[in-house]
Motif scaffolding. Structure first.
Motif, PDB file in Angstrom:
ATOM      1  N   UNK A   1       0.827  -1.212   0.000  1.00 42.86           N
ATOM      2  CA  UNK A   1       0.000   0.000   0.000  1.00 42.86           C
ATOM      3  C   UNK A   1       0.863   1.265   0.000  1.00 42.86           C
ATOM      4  N   UNK A   2       2.095   1.151   0.490  1.00 44.08           N
ATOM      5  CA  UNK A   2       3.029   2.281   0.487  1.00 44.08           C
ATOM      6  C   UNK A   2       3.630   2.505  -0.893  1.00 44.08           C
ATOM      7  N   UNK A   3       3.520   1.508  -1.783  1.00 43.88           N
ATOM      8  CA  UNK A   3       4.066   1.657  -3.128  1.00 43.88           C
ATOM      9  C   UNK A   3       5.244   0.756  -3.434  1.00 43.88           C
ATOM     10  N   UNK A   4       5.636  -0.090  -2.486  1.00 42.13           N
ATOM     11  CA  UNK A   4       6.733  -1.016  -2.729  1.00 42.13           C
ATOM     12  C   UNK A   4       6.221  -2.134  -3.627  1.00 42.13           C
ATOM     13  N   UNK A   5       6.989  -2.465  -4.664  1.00 43.79           N
ATOM     14  CA  UNK A   5       6.619  -3.521  -5.596  1.00 43.79           C
ATOM     15  C   UNK A   5       7.087  -4.851  -4.998  1.00 43.79           C
ATOM     16  N   UNK A   6       6.143  -5.639  -4.494  1.00 49.68           N
ATOM     17  CA  UNK A   6       6.464  -6.878  -3.784  1.00 49.68           C
ATOM     18  C   UNK A   6       5.815  -8.051  -4.507  1.00 49.68           C
ATOM     19  N   UNK A   7       6.617  -9.058  -4.834  1.00 51.37           N
ATOM     20  CA  UNK A   7       6.138 -10.255  -5.522  1.00 51.37           C
ATOM     21  C   UNK A   7       5.299 -11.142  -4.622  1.00 51.37           C
ATOM     22  N   UNK A   8       5.040 -12.359  -5.111  1.00 49.16           N
ATOM     23  CA  UNK A   8       4.199 -13.293  -4.359  1.00 49.16           C
ATOM     24  C   UNK A   8       5.034 -14.124  -3.389  1.00 49.16           C
ATOM     25  N   UNK A   9       4.373 -14.572  -2.335  1.00 44.05           N
ATOM     26  CA  UNK A   9       4.981 -15.434  -1.313  1.00 44.05           C
ATOM     27  C   UNK A   9       6.246 -14.822  -0.710  1.00 44.05           C
ATOM     28  N   UNK A  10       6.186 -13.534  -0.407  1.00 40.58           N
ATOM     29  CA  UNK A  10       7.309 -12.809   0.195  1.00 40.58           C
ATOM     30  C   UNK A  10       7.084 -12.715   1.697  1.00 40.58           C
ATOM     31  N   UNK A  11       8.156 -12.864   2.474  1.00 43.08           N
ATOM     32  CA  UNK A  11       8.107 -12.683   3.918  1.00 43.08           C
ATOM     33  C   UNK A  11       8.887 -11.420   4.261  1.00 43.08           C
ATOM     34  N   UNK A  12       8.280 -10.566   5.075  1.00 42.58           N
ATOM     35  CA  UNK A  12       8.950  -9.372   5.597  1.00 42.58           C
ATOM     36  C   UNK A  12       8.861  -9.436   7.114  1.00 42.58           C
ATOM     37  N   UNK A  13      10.011  -9.403   7.772  1.00 37.56           N
ATOM     38  CA  UNK A  13      10.074  -9.514   9.225  1.00 37.56           C
ATOM     39  C   UNK A  13       9.596  -8.262   9.937  1.00 37.56           C
ATOM     40  N   UNK A  14       9.713  -8.306  11.262  1.00 42.75           N
ATOM     41  CA  UNK A  14       9.328  -7.172  12.103  1.00 42.75           C
ATOM     42  C   UNK A  14      10.352  -6.049  11.996  1.00 42.75           C
ATOM     43  N   UNK A  15       9.878  -4.827  12.144  1.00 40.06           N
ATOM     44  CA  UNK A  15      10.715  -3.623  12.235  1.00 40.06           C
ATOM     45  C   UNK A  15      11.598  -3.398  11.008  1.00 40.06           C
ATOM     46  N   UNK A  16      11.161  -3.849   9.843  1.00 40.14           N
ATOM     47  CA  UNK A  16      11.893  -3.574   8.607  1.00 40.14           C
ATOM     48  C   UNK A  16      11.538  -2.157   8.159  1.00 40.14           C
ATOM     49  N   UNK A  17      12.564  -1.375   7.833  1.00 39.32           N
ATOM     50  CA  UNK A  17      12.353  -0.002   7.379  1.00 39.32           C
ATOM     51  C   UNK A  17      12.695   0.068   5.896  1.00 39.32           C
ATOM     52  N   UNK A  18      11.689   0.387   5.098  1.00 37.66           N
ATOM     53  CA  UNK A  18      11.884   0.664   3.680  1.00 37.66           C
ATOM     54  C   UNK A  18      11.882   2.172   3.503  1.00 37.66           C
TER      55      UNK A  18
END
Length: 180
Positions: free
Chosen positions: A57-74
């Motif tokens: 929703x922020x605009x990052x282009x993220x593929x399928x079946x992706x894991x993003x951990x806690x406290x990740x700063x983009x």
């Protein structure tokens, strides 16, 4: 209540970002605030797939079946300059930035620059890594815990350290997108 107090530094940085994005002050401020709220929500949300949705929703282009951990700063100003391939995993407390700029006195030597960050398919970024602007991490690579990635990493590599260096090549792996 009085006038909102902003430092000279904040005013200059805001003006710079508005000019770079070719937007009005109000539009940029609304987008920035929206992205800040979404980032804060995503940062601690307990369901991994929802963290991914909030970052999308922020605009990052993220593929399928992706894991993003806690406290990740983009990158907070240029999230749309970051792309993450299918099946990638980004560990807790990583920082991924698509822009940089110098301090006010060094602005002429280090002006604002924005370059995309591309994280390939099947990439595993262990916790605590920092990845800066202009870096591309090739498919099926591993970035070791706490590494600082300031140059591109080829596909099928293991890179570790500060700065990150390739220490091992992995056997060529089948492209996950072709396996269903």
């Amino acid at each position: 209540m009085g006038e909102l107090m902003l430092s000279n530094r904040d005013k200059i940085a805001f003006s710079e970002a508005v000019q770079f994005n070719k937007e009005t002050n109000i539009i940029f401020a609304i987008k920035f605030f929206k992205n800040w709220i979404l980032e804060r929500l995503a940062s601690a949300f307990p369901i991994p797939s929802w963290r991914v949705k909030l970052h999308r929703m922020r605009g990052i282009n993220i593929g399928k079946n992706v894991y993003i951990g806690y406290d990740v700063i983009f990158d907070r100003i240029h999230p749309d300059c970051i792309s993450i391939g299918d099946y990638a995993e980004i560990g807790d407390r990583c920082i991924i930035s698509a822009h940089s700029r110098g301090t006010l006195p060094l602005r002429d030597k280090y002006p604002r620059t924005v370059k995309p960050v591309r994280i390939g398919q099947g990439v595993w970024i262990a916790p605590g890594c920092i990845i800066i602007q202009g870096v591309e991490i090739g498919n099926n690579s591993v970035i070791g815990t706490g590494s600082f990635v300031n140059r591109s990493i080829p596909a099928n590599s293991v890179a570790v350290g500060v700065p990150a260096r390739v220490i091992k090549k992995l056997d060529e792996m089948e492209d996950l997108t072709n396996s269903g």
